[in-house]
Design a protein around this motif. Structure first.
Motif, mmCIF file in Angstrom:
data_model
loop_
_atom_site.group_PDB
_atom_site.id
_atom_site.type_symbol
_atom_site.label_atom_id
_atom_site.label_comp_id
_atom_site.label_asym_id
_atom_site.label_seq_id
_atom_site.Cartn_x
_atom_site.Cartn_y
_atom_site.Cartn_z
ATOM 1 N N PRO A 1 32.656 28.300 50.195
ATOM 2 C CA PRO A 1 32.249 29.439 49.384
ATOM 3 C C PRO A 1 30.763 29.400 49.059
ATOM 4 O O PRO A 1 30.172 28.346 48.870
ATOM 5 N N GLU B 1 37.423 35.768 50.366
ATOM 6 C CA GLU B 1 36.053 35.840 49.857
ATOM 7 C C GLU B 1 35.988 36.403 48.436
ATOM 8 O O GLU B 1 35.092 36.050 47.661
ATOM 9 N N SER C 1 34.235 32.328 46.187
ATOM 10 C CA SER C 1 32.821 32.681 46.277
ATOM 11 C C SER C 1 32.247 32.565 44.876
ATOM 12 O O SER C 1 32.982 32.285 43.918
#
Length: 332
Positions: free
Chosen positions: A138, A190, A194
């Protein structure tokens, strides 16, 4: 001709930052030049030139790692508006030759040159010499790429794994999932793994606990968690569990018997909060494939310059990574 002319510019270009270094000779360590904000100039050519114009010796070649999908000699950043056209960049900067790679292709290439001192091991596993190695991690987004080796030659396999859909898998995740989902029809890897994802976890945990959520960044959540803040600490625990789950799933997808390596700037800061027994259980808990999953090793790349090391290795021997490809190399 596939040998790169030195000096070689190497640049790690993400959705937030762009780090530039210079490799003066084959085998030489890269020399950091600058770190600038992605989008700080209207085009990547202008951004790169703003640094190169300060040098007494300009690079003759470039390897540029871009956080987005590639189409031959062009690329588009996923989380920023820069577009990359290799030959156009070469003409603008006066380069003899160059190569665009996905940012996680660079991270995967670094696995060929990183040493034990550059790693922290979370799950030992039983790695297979010559097995597929997988780099993932990430950052502003989530990336992954594999390094497949056959003898002295390798192939880098970039992916867009960050855009795979994901859902809750246990009661703890189900409890906070409505807040994580935030009304969106689809949640991707994502979205949660992240920098913004860490903030989402913090918001969800705070909402579930009936707390008034502070306006915080991913860096703030990390700092608060390290200081023992309950909501931030639980957000990091949830983040680690999901990262271990996704890493284990992708290890199965690639049969990564050479090991899984988590790269990027976020996770090394979270290492003091890594619960190894829980991470091991989640990473390897893959029925009915527990025996295979038990062979996978899980490491965190603690070197801050893995992408740069990977690009330097590519420049020194592109054929080593299957990148002596005329469809991707460009020349001035």
């Amino acid at each position: 001709m596939t040998d790169f002319s030195y000096p070689v510019l190497v640049a790690d270009i993400g959705g937030t930052n762009c780090r530039l270094s210079l490799v003066e000779d084959a085998g030489a360590p890269h020399r950091p030049l600058a770190r600038i904000g992605t989008g700080s100039h209207p085009t990547p050519e202008a951004a790169l030139e703003s640094v190169l114009t300060t040098l007494t010796q300009r690079p003759r070649s470039a390897v540029l790692a871009v956080a987005g999908p590639l189409e031959g000699r062009s690329a588009q950043l996923t989380n920023a508006n820069w577009h990359f056209d290799g030959p156009q960049i070469g003409r603008a900067l006066g380069l003899e030759q160059g190569l665009l790679v996905n940012d996680f292709e660079a991270q995967a290439a670094s696995l060929a040159v990183l040493g034990e001192a550059d790693l922290a091991t979370l799950v030992t596993g039983a790695p297979e010499p010559g097995g597929v190695r997988l780099a993932l991690g990430p950052g502003t987004g989530f990336g992954a790429a594999a390094l497949v080796t056959r003898g002295s030659r390798g192939v880098l396999v970039p992916t867009e794994c960050g855009h795979i859909g994901i859902g809750p898998e246990d009661p703890a995740e189900e409890k906070i999932w409505p807040a994580l989902k935030g009304g969106h029809a689809r949640v991707t890897v994502e979205d949660l793994l992240s920098g913004n994802g860490l903030v989402r976890f913090h918001r969800a945990v705070a909402s579930e606990a009936g707390m008034l959520e502070a306006d915080v960044s991913a860096a703030d959540v990390t700092t608060l968690a390290l200081d023992g803040d309950p909501a931030a600490l639980m957000a990091v625990v949830c983040f680690w569990r999901l990262l271990a789950r996704v890493a284990g799933d992708l290890a199965l997808a690639f049969k990564a018997t050479g090991g899984v390596y988590v790269s990027g700037g976020i996770v090394p800061r979270l290492l003091p909060l890594a619960d190894k027994p829980t991470i091991h259980a989640v990473f390897c808990g893959k029925p009915p494939m527990e025996d295979l999953a038990a062979r996978f090793a899980l490491h965190v790349v603690t070197a801050h310059d893995g992408a740069e090391q990977g690009m330097a290795a590519i420049a020194a021997a592109p054929a080593r990574f299957g990148l002596d490809d005329p469809a991707r190399l460009w020349f001035g």
